[in-house]
Design a protein around this motif. Structure first.
Motif, PDB file in Angstrom:
ATOM      1  N   GLY A  74       3.317  73.175  67.302  1.00 36.42           N
ATOM      2  CA  GLY A  74       3.318  73.365  68.746  1.00 36.42           C
ATOM      3  C   GLY A  74       4.690  73.225  69.376  1.00 36.42           C
ATOM      4  N   ILE A  75       5.733  73.490  68.597  1.00 38.69           N
ATOM      5  CA  ILE A  75       7.110  73.324  69.065  1.00 38.69           C
ATOM      6  C   ILE A  75       7.802  74.677  69.077  1.00 38.69           C
ATOM      7  CG2 ILE A  75       9.337  72.244  68.554  1.00 38.69           C
ATOM      8  CD1 ILE A  75       7.624  69.976  67.194  1.00 38.69           C
ATOM      9  N   GLY A  76       8.320  75.050  70.228  1.00 41.48           N
ATOM     10  CA  GLY A  76       9.040  76.307  70.362  1.00 41.48           C
ATOM     11  C   GLY A  76      10.445  76.190  69.809  1.00 41.48           C
ATOM     12  N   SER A  77      10.932  77.278  69.227  1.00 37.53           N
ATOM     13  CA  SER A  77      12.260  77.226  68.611  1.00 37.53           C
ATOM     14  C   SER A  77      12.882  78.609  68.576  1.00 37.53           C
ATOM     15  CB  SER A  77      12.148  76.674  67.184  1.00 37.53           C
ATOM     16  OG  SER A  77      11.347  77.521  66.382  1.00 37.53           O
ATOM     17  N   ARG A  78      14.160  78.620  68.250  1.00 39.47           N
ATOM     18  CA  ARG A  78      14.909  79.867  68.125  1.00 39.47           C
ATOM     19  C   ARG A  78      15.832  79.744  66.919  1.00 39.47           C
ATOM     20  NH1 ARG A  78      17.824  80.799  73.292  1.00 39.47           N
ATOM     21  NH2 ARG A  78      19.245  79.223  72.506  1.00 39.47           N
ATOM     22  N   ILE A  79      15.802  80.749  66.043  1.00 39.26           N
ATOM     23  CA  ILE A  79      16.649  80.767  64.852  1.00 39.26           C
ATOM     24  C   ILE A  79      18.078  81.119  65.265  1.00 39.26           C
ATOM     25  CG2 ILE A  79      17.097  81.906  62.638  1.00 39.26           C
ATOM     26  CD1 ILE A  79      14.049  82.356  62.427  1.00 39.26           C
ATOM     27  N   ALA A  80      19.043  80.359  64.762  1.00 40.42           N
ATOM     28  CA  ALA A  80      20.459  80.625  65.051  1.00 40.42           C
ATOM     29  C   ALA A  80      20.878  81.925  64.364  1.00 40.42           C
ATOM     30  CB  ALA A  80      21.331  79.472  64.560  1.00 40.42           C
ATOM     31  N   THR A  81      21.854  82.584  64.949  1.00 44.62           N
ATOM     32  CA  THR A  81      22.288  83.876  64.410  1.00 44.62           C
ATOM     33  C   THR A  81      22.867  83.758  63.001  1.00 44.62           C
ATOM     34  OG1 THR A  81      24.401  83.629  65.548  1.00 44.62           O
ATOM     35  CG2 THR A  81      22.700  84.905  66.668  1.00 44.62           C
ATOM     36  N   ASP A  82      23.433  82.594  62.651  1.00 44.02           N
ATOM     37  CA  ASP A  82      23.998  82.431  61.310  1.00 44.02           C
ATOM     38  C   ASP A  82      22.943  82.066  60.266  1.00 44.02           C
ATOM     39  OD1 ASP A  82      23.449  79.763  61.793  1.00 44.02           O
ATOM     40  OD2 ASP A  82      25.514  79.082  61.565  1.00 44.02           O
ATOM     41  N   ARG A  83      21.702  81.903  60.703  1.00 42.88           N
ATOM     42  CA  ARG A  83      20.569  81.594  59.819  1.00 42.88           C
ATOM     43  C   ARG A  83      20.760  80.280  59.058  1.00 42.88           C
ATOM     44  NH1 ARG A  83      18.890  85.100  62.799  1.00 42.88           N
ATOM     45  NH2 ARG A  83      17.843  86.999  62.141  1.00 42.88           N
ATOM     46  N   ASN A  84      21.476  79.318  59.669  1.00 39.44           N
ATOM     47  CA  ASN A  84      21.673  78.014  59.053  1.00 39.44           C
ATOM     48  C   ASN A  84      21.109  76.901  59.932  1.00 39.44           C
ATOM     49  OD1 ASN A  84      22.686  76.359  56.906  1.00 39.44           O
ATOM     50  ND2 ASN A  84      24.299  75.692  58.306  1.00 39.44           N
ATOM     51  N   ALA A  85      20.487  77.269  61.037  1.00 40.92           N
ATOM     52  CA  ALA A  85      19.976  76.267  61.967  1.00 40.92           C
ATOM     53  C   ALA A  85      18.876  76.875  62.821  1.00 40.92           C
ATOM     54  CB  ALA A  85      21.106  75.749  62.861  1.00 40.92           C
ATOM     55  N   ILE A  86      18.087  75.975  63.398  1.00 43.10           N
ATOM     56  CA  ILE A  86      17.052  76.373  64.350  1.00 43.10           C
ATOM     57  C   ILE A  86      17.195  75.477  65.569  1.00 43.10           C
ATOM     58  CG2 ILE A  86      14.582  76.458  64.816  1.00 43.10           C
ATOM     59  CD1 ILE A  86      14.104  77.179  61.934  1.00 43.10           C
ATOM     60  N   GLY A  87      17.319  76.098  66.727  1.00 44.03           N
ATOM     61  CA  GLY A  87      17.338  75.359  67.982  1.00 44.03           C
ATOM     62  C   GLY A  87      15.916  75.108  68.441  1.00 44.03           C
ATOM     63  N   VAL A  88      15.671  73.890  68.921  1.00 45.86           N
ATOM     64  CA  VAL A  88      14.336  73.495  69.337  1.00 45.86           C
ATOM     65  C   VAL A  88      14.305  73.328  70.850  1.00 45.86           C
ATOM     66  CG1 VAL A  88      12.591  71.676  69.154  1.00 45.86           C
ATOM     67  CG2 VAL A  88      13.898  72.359  67.135  1.00 45.86           C
ATOM     68  N   TYR A  89      13.308  73.934  71.477  1.00 47.81           N
ATOM     69  CA  TYR A  89      13.100  73.769  72.908  1.00 47.81           C
ATOM     70  C   TYR A  89      12.421  72.420  73.141  1.00 47.81           C
ATOM     71  CZ  TYR A  89      14.077  78.739  73.125  1.00 47.81           C
ATOM     72  OH  TYR A  89      14.676  79.965  73.007  1.00 47.81           O
ATOM     73  N   VAL A  90      12.953  71.661  74.067  1.00 45.53           N
ATOM     74  CA  VAL A  90      12.381  70.359  74.406  1.00 45.53           C
ATOM     75  C   VAL A  90      11.998  70.421  75.880  1.00 45.53           C
ATOM     76  CG1 VAL A  90      12.777  67.878  74.496  1.00 45.53           C
ATOM     77  CG2 VAL A  90      13.839  69.230  72.684  1.00 45.53           C
ATOM     78  N   PRO A  91      10.702  70.574  76.165  1.00 47.89           N
ATOM     79  CA  PRO A  91      10.286  70.796  77.550  1.00 47.89           C
ATOM     80  C   PRO A  91      10.651  69.668  78.506  1.00 47.89           C
ATOM     81  CG  PRO A  91       8.372  70.511  76.121  1.00 47.89           C
ATOM     82  CD  PRO A  91       9.581  70.537  75.243  1.00 47.89           C
ATOM     83  N   THR A  92      10.791  68.457  78.011  1.00 51.96           N
ATOM     84  CA  THR A  92      11.117  67.333  78.885  1.00 51.96           C
ATOM     85  C   THR A  92      12.617  67.062  78.949  1.00 51.96           C
ATOM     86  OG1 THR A  92      10.781  65.802  77.045  1.00 51.96           O
ATOM     87  CG2 THR A  92       8.881  66.226  78.485  1.00 51.96           C
ATOM     88  N   SER A  93      13.405  67.944  78.373  1.00 56.39           N
ATOM     89  CA  SER A  93      14.855  67.777  78.378  1.00 56.39           C
ATOM     90  C   SER A  93      15.440  68.198  79.721  1.00 56.39           C
ATOM     91  CB  SER A  93      15.469  68.638  77.262  1.00 56.39           C
ATOM     92  OG  SER A  93      16.853  68.746  77.439  1.00 56.39           O
ATOM     93  N   PRO A  94      16.526  67.535  80.143  1.00 59.33           N
ATOM     94  CA  PRO A  94      17.189  67.971  81.371  1.00 59.33           C
ATOM     95  C   PRO A  94      18.056  69.221  81.163  1.00 59.33           C
ATOM     96  CG  PRO A  94      18.337  66.093  80.435  1.00 59.33           C
ATOM     97  CD  PRO A  94      17.100  66.322  79.598  1.00 59.33           C
ATOM     98  N   ALA A  95      18.078  69.746  79.959  1.00 55.55           N
ATOM     99  CA  ALA A  95      18.878  70.942  79.669  1.00 55.55           C
ATOM    100  C   ALA A  95      18.333  72.121  80.468  1.00 55.55           C
ATOM    101  CB  ALA A  95      18.836  71.260  78.177  1.00 55.55           C
TER     102      ALA A  95
END
Length: 134
Positions: A74-95
């Motif tokens: 149940g966690i949203g994410s986005r694969i980094a363009t270099d395919r070495n990482a995944i960014g995770v969306y944190v709904p409660t983050s102030p970002a």
């Protein structure tokens, strides 16, 4: 001649790297990056390193598997363009909306996440979020 102590002791700055110990995942660390994101990394035990080397998934496949496991948790994410990482969306983050403040980085961590239970993955993201807020 005056007896002056010109020696100064060096005290290294406090480290901001913190451990994340989650049942079902290898020991991880989290540290802030200069761009406002927090990066989580790990090192696999020898037998897990061997399993990763034997399976030898391509970066695309490894990212897809880890992202699938995140989605099942149940966690949203986005694969980094270099395919070495995944960014995770944190709904409660102030970002700002659309940014991924937590980055799961490196083949060892992506391998571990792709094989972890949803409960372990949610616990990892919860622990990372708690460190970010501290």
């Amino acid at each position: 001649m005056d007896d002056i102590d010109n020696h100064t002791s060096y005290t290294p700055p406090p480290t901001t790297t913190q451990a994340l110990v989650i049942t079902g995942l290898p020991w991880c660390t989290i540290a802030p990056a200069g761009d406002g994101t927090w990066h989580v990394i790990t090192q696999l035990a020898a037998e897990e390193q061997d399993a990763l080397a034997t399976a030898a998934p391509s970066p695309d496949v490894l990212c897809q598997r880890a992202q699938h496991a995140l989605g099942l948790a149940g966690i949203g994410s986005r694969i980094a363009t270099d395919r070495n990482a995944i960014g995770v969306y944190v709904p409660t983050s102030p970002a700002p909306f659309g940014t991924t403040p937590v980055v799961l980085e490196g083949r060892p961590l992506l391998w571990a996440v792709s094989r972890a239970s949803s409960e372990s993955i949610r616990a990892l993201i919860a622990a990372a979020t708690q460190v970010m807020r501290a």
